[in-house]
Design an enzyme around this catalytic site. Structure first.
Site, PDB file in Angstrom:
ATOM      1  N   ARG A 121      29.885  36.241  42.498  1.00 36.92           N
ATOM      2  CA  ARG A 121      31.255  36.118  42.999  1.00 36.92           C
ATOM      3  C   ARG A 121      32.110  37.305  42.550  1.00 36.92           C
ATOM      4  O   ARG A 121      32.931  37.831  43.323  1.00 36.92           O
ATOM      5  CB  ARG A 121      31.848  34.798  42.497  1.00 36.92           C
ATOM      6  CG  ARG A 121      33.188  34.463  43.114  1.00 36.92           C
ATOM      7  CD  ARG A 121      33.572  33.017  42.825  1.00 36.92           C
ATOM      8  NE  ARG A 121      34.935  32.784  43.266  1.00 36.92           N
ATOM      9  CZ  ARG A 121      35.917  32.383  42.465  1.00 36.92           C
ATOM     10  NH1 ARG A 121      35.689  32.145  41.193  1.00 36.92           N
ATOM     11  NH2 ARG A 121      37.126  32.207  42.946  1.00 36.92           N
ATOM     12  N   HIS A 138      34.180  39.748  45.116  1.00 40.97           N
ATOM     13  CA  HIS A 138      35.633  39.908  44.975  1.00 40.97           C
ATOM     14  C   HIS A 138      36.008  41.348  44.645  1.00 40.97           C
ATOM     15  O   HIS A 138      37.101  41.793  44.956  1.00 40.97           O
ATOM     16  CB  HIS A 138      36.177  38.933  43.927  1.00 40.97           C
ATOM     17  CG  HIS A 138      36.312  37.532  44.435  1.00 40.97           C
ATOM     18  ND1 HIS A 138      37.479  36.796  44.317  1.00 40.97           N
ATOM     19  CD2 HIS A 138      35.442  36.734  45.093  1.00 40.97           C
ATOM     20  CE1 HIS A 138      37.295  35.603  44.876  1.00 40.97           C
ATOM     21  NE2 HIS A 138      36.066  35.535  45.349  1.00 40.97           N
ATOM     22  N   ASN A 144      41.743  35.131  41.987  1.00 46.15           N
ATOM     23  CA  ASN A 144      40.775  35.595  40.991  1.00 46.15           C
ATOM     24  C   ASN A 144      40.908  34.957  39.615  1.00 46.15           C
ATOM     25  O   ASN A 144      40.121  35.255  38.720  1.00 46.15           O
ATOM     26  CB  ASN A 144      40.880  37.122  40.834  1.00 46.15           C
ATOM     27  CG  ASN A 144      40.242  37.857  42.002  1.00 46.15           C
ATOM     28  OD1 ASN A 144      39.495  37.271  42.773  1.00 46.15           O
ATOM     29  ND2 ASN A 144      40.543  39.137  42.137  1.00 46.15           N
ATOM     30  N   HIS A 203      27.440  31.165  48.994  1.00 49.30           N
ATOM     31  CA  HIS A 203      28.015  29.873  48.596  1.00 49.30           C
ATOM     32  C   HIS A 203      26.943  28.835  48.253  1.00 49.30           C
ATOM     33  O   HIS A 203      27.270  27.700  47.937  1.00 49.30           O
ATOM     34  CB  HIS A 203      28.923  29.331  49.710  1.00 49.30           C
ATOM     35  CG  HIS A 203      30.270  29.983  49.743  1.00 49.30           C
ATOM     36  ND1 HIS A 203      31.182  29.778  50.752  1.00 49.30           N
ATOM     37  CD2 HIS A 203      30.867  30.839  48.881  1.00 49.30           C
ATOM     38  CE1 HIS A 203      32.283  30.489  50.516  1.00 49.30           C
ATOM     39  NE2 HIS A 203      32.111  31.144  49.387  1.00 49.30           N
TER      40      HIS A 203
END
Length: 317
Positions: free
Chosen positions: A60, A64, A92, A189
């Site tokens: 992740r 990001h 975040n 995911h």
């Protein structure tokens, strides 16, 4: 790419911020830091053996990072003075495992100071995270530079969990990523956990007609409502992204077809014929998903816009 707040994607993002990494190569550190990859892998393995949430967190972090200014490790920079950094932007604040990157960097600096970028550590850590979770491996092109700019305000550019298929398509295309990449990378995911805030709107007061999003399977919605009540919610309450949340598999796609995608943005993949076909393809073939995921990760990870090799991943030189 879970997110705490819905943020309408701003189309003012200029694609020129992202220059595909033409200088990246597979043997970038062969002479300057030959043990770089094994040092990083060991740091990831050590951390993951203590905390099983580490692989999902590292994957992740890389997503990001890449979606704001390209894969330049700007997500690792700490806020300083009046400048609030990306890691403190609303989407975040639930990112974690920064210390794992710090550990790898510290070891690398001992072996080959000033050579390996934090951006490359993140890209390699994301690959190692997938492998440790039972997913595919791949050769990561290296040679990224670290960025010097990190702004919390830019985190509104991250794809939100409330996004429709057209918003998702726009977000990905502005980074040179296709509909195929969108569906393959959404498969990330399969790992991890989400707080209630990312899917709360689907299970309470969805719209004037429905309390619950009608695209959700009723038993799935009921289970989420019990974990995430409208009032008196437990701190850090939430749900795993799929029941096998520490295993990299294609269950994510199978669940979407059953109406059990956690985010609106997951379920939205069924709202366009092309993405729906890909969801079905990946649900029926683990191998097709793995292959597509690797190709899309290499493509996304090659977007880079950095300028330096940081000595400390949390501060510019």
């Amino acid at each position: 790419m879970a997110q705490l707040v819905a943020a309408f994607f701003s189309s003012v993002l200029i694609f020129s911020l992202f220059s595909p990494g033409k200088s990246l190569s597979l043997n970038y550190y062969d002479k300057t830091c030959p043990y770089a990859e094994s040092i990083i892998t060991n740091a990831i393995k050590n951390a993951a053996s203590e905390d099983k949430t580490v692989p999902a967190a590292l994957l992740r972090l890389h997503f990001h990072d890449c979606f704001i200014r390209g894969c330049d490790a700007s997500v690792l920079l700490s806020s300083k003075g009046s400048n609030k950094a990306e890691k403190d932007g609303p989407p975040n604040v639930s990112l974690h495992a920064f210390y794992v990157i710090d550990n790898a960097k510290k070891e690398l600096e001992a072996w080959c100071p000033g050579v390996v970028s934090c951006a490359d550590i993140l890209a390699l850590a994301a690959r190692d995270a997938v492998v440790l979770s039972g997913g595919p491996s791949w050769d990561v092109p290296k040679g990224r530079k670290d960025g010097k700019t990190s702004k919390a305000s830019e985190t509104t550019q991250l794809p939100a969990p409330t996004f429709s298929i057209s918003q998702l398509q726009q977000s990905f295309s502005q980074r040179g990523l296709s509909m195929d990449d969108l569906v393959a990378l959404s498969g990330g995911h399969t790992l991890g956990f989400s707080h209630c805030s990312s899917f709360q709107k689907r299970i309470h007061n969805f719209n004037a007609t429905h309390d619950v999003d009608p695209s959700m399977h009723p038993s799935f919605a009921a289970s989420l409502r019990s974990v995430c009540p409208q009032k008196n919610m437990a701190k850090n309450a939430g749900a795993t992204m799929d029941p096998s949340s520490t295993t990299f598999d294609n269950n994510y796609y199978k669940l979407i077809l059953q109406g059990k995608g956690l985010f609106s943005s997951d379920q939205a993949l069924l709202d366009a014929p092309k993405t729906k076909d890909l969801v079905s393809k990946f649900a029926s073939s683990q191998e097709a998903f793995r292959k597509a995921f690797v190709n899309s990760m290499i493509k996304m990870s090659s977007i880079n816009g950095g300028q330096e090799i940081r000595k400390d991943c949390r501060v510019v030189n």
